[in-house]
Design an enzyme around this catalytic site. Structure first.
Site, mmCIF file in Angstrom:
data_model
loop_
_atom_site.group_PDB
_atom_site.id
_atom_site.type_symbol
_atom_site.label_atom_id
_atom_site.label_comp_id
_atom_site.label_asym_id
_atom_site.label_seq_id
_atom_site.Cartn_x
_atom_site.Cartn_y
_atom_site.Cartn_z
ATOM 1 C CG ASN A 1 16.884 -64.478 -62.826
ATOM 2 O OD1 ASN A 1 16.126 -64.827 -61.593
ATOM 3 N ND2 ASN A 1 17.969 -64.394 -63.210
ATOM 4 C CG HIS B 1 22.521 -64.034 -62.335
ATOM 5 N ND1 HIS B 1 22.488 -65.158 -62.410
ATOM 6 C CD2 HIS B 1 23.851 -63.601 -62.323
ATOM 7 C CE1 HIS B 1 23.509 -65.882 -62.170
ATOM 8 N NE2 HIS B 1 24.654 -64.894 -62.818
HETATM 9 C C1 GAR Z 1 19.935 -64.599 -54.484
HETATM 10 O O1 GAR Z 1 21.277 -63.592 -54.091
HETATM 11 C C2 GAR Z 1 20.223 -64.552 -56.691
HETATM 12 O O2 GAR Z 1 20.503 -63.377 -57.037
HETATM 13 C C3 GAR Z 1 20.557 -65.996 -56.531
HETATM 14 O O3 GAR Z 1 20.043 -67.091 -54.797
HETATM 15 C C4 GAR Z 1 19.484 -66.086 -54.354
HETATM 16 C C5 GAR Z 1 18.260 -66.975 -53.654
HETATM 17 O O4 GAR Z 1 18.519 -66.531 -52.388
HETATM 18 N N1 GAR Z 1 19.584 -66.246 -58.061
HETATM 19 C C6 GAR Z 1 20.548 -67.218 -59.033
HETATM 20 O O5 GAR Z 1 21.683 -67.324 -58.153
HETATM 21 C C7 GAR Z 1 19.908 -66.882 -60.370
HETATM 22 N N2 GAR Z 1 20.728 -67.861 -60.875
HETATM 23 P P1 GAR Z 1 17.411 -66.762 -51.247
HETATM 24 O O6 GAR Z 1 16.268 -69.044 -52.255
HETATM 25 O O7 GAR Z 1 18.056 -66.916 -50.384
HETATM 26 O O8 GAR Z 1 16.336 -65.709 -52.195
#
Ligand code: GAR
Length: 180
Positions: A93, A95
């Site tokens: 993952n 994060h």
């Molecule tokens: C990313 O910034 C990732 O780090 C975060 O969601 C975004 C996805 O963006 N993930 C989390 O917060 C997980 N806890 P996207 O849908 O545009 O790829």
């Protein structure tokens, strides 16, 4: 062979698709738990997609696509314990904080950056980690830090962290797959 799980806009998925040649991996399957832009992006690139919340069905699709590594890229569903155990050390993952800080249930997207700024941190960043049944609690593989500026808003910080994610994640995937 890589599977990407996503729930949202799919900018992370786009980065992963764009970096396939450079880091010598192939995105073969994109799993989404709801209709979203990530699914559209995958379809545009001709990559197989599966919209499902049925973990048995997802498990079978991964096996039939001979998936070696699963990447959670903004995937907002909780994965059942049996699935985490079956695919142990094969799910990673990304994060948007320096875990173990600012992780756990409910900590995703802009909420993370809001919490980081409210805590008065001097730096933030992103973390790639193995996925276990505990949300954001698996072993850390790699981190990349970014500075926090006095004028930062959660949105500005999010942009800086997302740039760090784009650099870190494809490189980690390339490294992990070259070692399997
Ligand atoms: C990313 O910034 C990732 O780090 C975060 O969601 C975004 C996805 O963006 N993930 C989390 O917060 C997980 N806890 P996207 O849908 O545009 O790829």
């Amino acid at each position: 062979m890589l599977a990407v799980f996503a729930s949202g806009t799919g900018t992370t998925l786009q980065t992963l698709m764009d970096c396939q040649e450079r880091y010598n991996y192939q995105v073969s399957l994109v799993v989404v738990n709801r209709a979203c832009q990530a699914q559209e992006r995958a379809e545009q690139e001709g990559i197989a997609t599966l919209l499902s919340k049925d973990w048995q069905q997802i498990d079978q699709a991964l096996t039939s696509h001979q998936i070696q590594l699963i990447v959670l890229a903004g995937f907002l569903a909780i994965i059942p314990q049996w699935f985490c155990e079956k695919w142990d050390k094969k799910i990673i993952n990304i994060h948007p904080s320096l875990l173990p800080k600012f992780g756990g249930k409910g900590m995703y997207g802009i909420r993370v950056h809001e919490a980081v700024l409210a805590a008065g941190e001097e730096q933030s960043g992103c973390t790639v980690h193995y996925v276990s049944a505990e949300v954001d609690g698996g072993t850390i593989i790699a981190q990349s830090s970014v500075p926090i500026m006095p004028v930062d808003t959660p949105e500005k910080l999010a942009q800086r962290v997302q740039q760090a994610e784009k650099n870190l994640l494809p490189q980690v995937i390339g490294d992990l797959l070259s070692n399997t």
